[in-house]
Design a protein around this motif. Structure first.
Motif, mmCIF file in Angstrom:
data_model
loop_
_atom_site.group_PDB
_atom_site.id
_atom_site.type_symbol
_atom_site.label_atom_id
_atom_site.label_comp_id
_atom_site.label_asym_id
_atom_site.label_seq_id
_atom_site.Cartn_x
_atom_site.Cartn_y
_atom_site.Cartn_z
ATOM 1 N N MET A 1 -47.309 -29.817 22.300
ATOM 2 C CA MET A 1 -48.536 -30.271 22.007
ATOM 3 C C MET A 1 -48.963 -29.401 20.894
ATOM 4 O O MET A 1 -48.822 -28.049 20.864
ATOM 5 N N ASN A 2 -49.769 -29.974 19.951
ATOM 6 C CA ASN A 2 -50.361 -29.216 18.832
ATOM 7 C C ASN A 2 -51.159 -28.038 19.168
ATOM 8 O O ASN A 2 -52.074 -28.335 20.026
ATOM 9 N N THR A 3 -50.784 -27.141 18.379
ATOM 10 C CA THR A 3 -51.758 -25.776 18.615
ATOM 11 C C THR A 3 -53.075 -26.099 18.667
ATOM 12 O O THR A 3 -53.911 -25.443 19.315
ATOM 13 N N ASP A 4 -53.694 -26.705 17.492
ATOM 14 C CA ASP A 4 -55.014 -27.076 17.332
ATOM 15 C C ASP A 4 -55.561 -27.762 18.372
ATOM 16 O O ASP A 4 -57.050 -27.365 18.935
ATOM 17 N N VAL A 5 -54.869 -28.686 18.987
ATOM 18 C CA VAL A 5 -55.520 -29.537 20.312
ATOM 19 C C VAL A 5 -55.505 -28.778 21.531
ATOM 20 O O VAL A 5 -56.621 -28.674 22.091
ATOM 21 N N ILE A 6 -54.604 -27.918 21.669
ATOM 22 C CA ILE A 6 -54.574 -26.576 22.841
ATOM 23 C C ILE A 6 -55.952 -25.851 22.884
ATOM 24 O O ILE A 6 -56.601 -25.389 23.563
ATOM 25 N N ILE A 7 -56.084 -25.320 21.445
ATOM 26 C CA ILE A 7 -57.284 -24.323 21.240
ATOM 27 C C ILE A 7 -58.443 -25.050 21.379
ATOM 28 O O ILE A 7 -59.633 -24.666 22.137
ATOM 29 N N ARG A 8 -58.530 -26.494 21.004
ATOM 30 C CA ARG A 8 -59.852 -27.246 21.134
ATOM 31 C C ARG A 8 -60.312 -27.461 22.639
ATOM 32 O O ARG A 8 -61.141 -27.405 23.106
ATOM 33 N N ARG A 9 -59.136 -27.857 23.297
ATOM 34 C CA ARG A 9 -59.350 -27.741 24.839
ATOM 35 C C ARG A 9 -59.619 -26.808 25.723
ATOM 36 O O ARG A 9 -60.600 -26.547 26.371
ATOM 37 N N THR A 10 -59.029 -25.516 25.138
ATOM 38 C CA THR A 10 -59.367 -24.250 25.877
ATOM 39 C C THR A 10 -60.868 -23.873 25.529
ATOM 40 O O THR A 10 -61.573 -23.410 26.508
ATOM 41 N N GLU A 11 -61.317 -24.221 24.153
ATOM 42 C CA GLU A 11 -62.438 -23.962 23.814
ATOM 43 C C GLU A 11 -63.517 -24.831 24.630
ATOM 44 O O GLU A 11 -64.680 -24.367 25.075
ATOM 45 N N THR A 12 -63.233 -26.161 24.628
ATOM 46 C CA THR A 12 -64.150 -27.344 25.389
ATOM 47 C C THR A 12 -64.282 -26.698 26.823
ATOM 48 O O THR A 12 -65.490 -26.699 27.503
ATOM 49 N N ARG A 13 -63.206 -26.227 27.378
ATOM 50 C CA ARG A 13 -63.223 -25.961 28.830
ATOM 51 C C ARG A 13 -64.062 -24.657 29.037
ATOM 52 O O ARG A 13 -64.972 -24.406 29.999
ATOM 53 N N GLY A 14 -63.864 -23.694 27.955
ATOM 54 C CA GLY A 14 -64.642 -22.675 27.989
ATOM 55 C C GLY A 14 -66.339 -22.701 27.911
ATOM 56 O O GLY A 14 -67.106 -22.074 28.567
ATOM 57 N N LEU A 15 -66.578 -23.514 27.062
ATOM 58 C CA LEU A 15 -67.874 -24.310 26.684
ATOM 59 C C LEU A 15 -68.584 -24.725 28.210
ATOM 60 O O LEU A 15 -69.713 -24.303 28.503
ATOM 61 N N ALA A 16 -68.056 -25.711 28.692
ATOM 62 C CA ALA A 16 -68.316 -26.435 29.953
ATOM 63 C C ALA A 16 -68.560 -25.141 31.088
ATOM 64 O O ALA A 16 -69.627 -25.427 31.847
ATOM 65 N N GLN A 17 -67.713 -24.276 31.019
ATOM 66 C CA GLN A 17 -67.869 -23.150 32.359
ATOM 67 C C GLN A 17 -68.895 -22.174 32.117
ATOM 68 O O GLN A 17 -69.529 -22.044 33.101
ATOM 69 N N ALA A 18 -69.062 -21.807 30.711
ATOM 70 C CA ALA A 18 -70.043 -20.945 30.262
ATOM 71 C C ALA A 18 -71.542 -21.559 30.715
ATOM 72 O O ALA A 18 -72.340 -20.856 31.239
ATOM 73 N N ALA A 19 -71.657 -22.854 30.302
ATOM 74 C CA ALA A 19 -72.762 -23.473 30.668
ATOM 75 C C ALA A 19 -72.972 -23.732 32.063
ATOM 76 O O ALA A 19 -74.060 -23.461 32.574
ATOM 77 N N GLY A 20 -72.071 -24.135 32.798
ATOM 78 C CA GLY A 20 -72.230 -24.320 34.105
ATOM 79 C C GLY A 20 -72.575 -22.966 34.980
ATOM 80 O O GLY A 20 -73.515 -23.166 35.887
ATOM 81 N N ALA A 21 -71.951 -21.873 34.603
ATOM 82 C CA ALA A 21 -72.205 -20.737 35.199
ATOM 83 C C ALA A 21 -73.546 -20.119 34.964
ATOM 84 O O ALA A 21 -74.061 -19.749 36.002
ATOM 85 N N MET A 22 -73.979 -20.096 33.811
ATOM 86 C CA MET A 22 -75.456 -19.687 33.858
ATOM 87 C C MET A 22 -76.344 -20.467 34.137
ATOM 88 O O MET A 22 -77.406 -20.104 34.711
ATOM 89 N N PHE A 23 -76.177 -21.823 34.182
ATOM 90 C CA PHE A 23 -77.204 -22.857 34.792
ATOM 91 C C PHE A 23 -77.305 -22.615 36.333
ATOM 92 O O PHE A 23 -78.357 -22.612 36.955
ATOM 93 N N LEU A 24 -76.145 -22.409 36.938
ATOM 94 C CA LEU A 24 -75.937 -22.022 38.540
ATOM 95 C C LEU A 24 -76.607 -20.675 38.591
ATOM 96 O O LEU A 24 -77.347 -20.718 39.623
ATOM 97 N N VAL A 25 -76.444 -19.729 37.911
ATOM 98 C CA VAL A 25 -77.361 -18.473 38.123
ATOM 99 C C VAL A 25 -78.765 -18.511 38.100
ATOM 100 O O VAL A 25 -79.466 -18.246 38.991
#
Length: 297
Positions: A1-25
């Motif tokens: 898989m293209n490295t840029d695609v992997i980085i984008r998916r990793t970042e997208t996952r991180g964005l969703a997780q950070a938003a979810g974590a702080m909203f839950l707090v």
């Protein structure tokens, strides 16, 4: 898989997780009234005990093979648990007694700016975005009133909240988000129990009512088990400066929970603050990222 695609998916996952974590707090505000009559330190000890048991079970079943902690990792985990969990809870409790929740919320609203400034060489856009998020959190929370002790306790909570993220960063690449969450929660239990015995004596725990049990269970499973994992999995993907922007969602989560539970409709200041927070996050996320710092999962 293209490295840029992997980085984008990793970042997208991180964005969703950070938003979810702080909203839950932020949803903690919705259960605060339910458990306000339960002994504070004993209740928090029970909260982390249940969370640690769940996280350790998950780590055993689904996590990577066991690892032996180094002395440095043990010291970091102990410092993380002491500051980010135990002392943080004590500071918030005492600050609320002196100045009320608004003062604490306003000071904790500066977490994004603090993490941005401490994250090596943050870009001017990220610093500016953090300032907008801080302004929005302040407007949404309301400038609290209180005495000097209340302000000092609130500042202590701010320092502990920053430690909760920065002390975890060197641990996450090898231990992963589940183990860091589990070990820090487990270490907090005896410390909070000791504080409870010192302050409340034998009355530090009692059989909770059904509503109190539900509130403590929500704190333990949703706010601790789920939110801790999401936050610690997001940190290496985004870095503390960009992840810290989502701390501004804490008052947004509180507003949404209050409206959902019928605790009061959001005011114009609430909505204006939430809009500022979202704007600041959007500005910060438009800045070029430095890429993930490791998977941490």
């Amino acid at each position: 898989m293209n490295t840029d695609v992997i980085i984008r998916r990793t970042e997208t996952r991180g964005l969703a997780q950070a938003a979810g974590a702080m909203f839950l707090v932020g949803t903690l505000a919705g259960v605060a009234g339910v458990i306000q009559d339960y002994p504070l330190y004993g209740g928090q000890a029970l909260r982390y005990l249940l969370a640690a048991a769940v996280l350790l079970a998950v780590a055993r079943v689904a996590g990577p093979r066991p690892v032996r902690l180094t002395p440095r990792e043990t010291a970091l985990l102990a410092a993380l648990s002491l500051t980010g969990l135990v002392v943080f809870n004590i500071c918030v409790i005492e600050a609320t007694r002196h100045g009320g929740p608004a003062l604490v919320g306003t000071v904790l609203g500066t977490v994004p700016l603090a993490l941005a400034l401490l994250d090596g060489r943050p870009s001017p856009r990220v610093i500016g975005a953090a300032a907008v998020v801080v302004a929005g959190a302040t407007v949404a929370t309301g400038l609290g009133s209180g005495d000097l002790p209340g302000l000092l306790w609130s500042l202590g909570a701010l320092v502990c909240e920053v430690c909760f993220s920065l002390l975890a960063l060197p641990l996450l690449p090898r231990l992963g988000a589940i183990r860091v969450s589990a070990y820090s929660a487990a270490l907090a239990v005896p410390l909070l129990a000791a504080a409870g015995l010192l302050i409340d004596g034998a009355g530090m725990v009692r059989v909770p009512t059904f509503a109190e049990a539900a509130g403590l269970g929500y704190q333990s499973i949703i706010v601790t088990t789920v939110a801790f994992f999401l936050w610690y999995d997001a940190l290496p993907r985004l870095g503390p400066a960009r992840a810290g922007l989502f701390a501004g969602l804490i008052p947004v989560g509180a507003i949404a929970t209050g409206a959902l539970l019928g605790l009061g409709a959001p005011s114009a200041a609430d909505l204006a603050g939430a809009a500022l927070v979202v704007t600041g996050i959007a500005i910060g996320l438009s800045a070029p990222g430095r890429g993930p710092r490791g998977d941490g999962s």
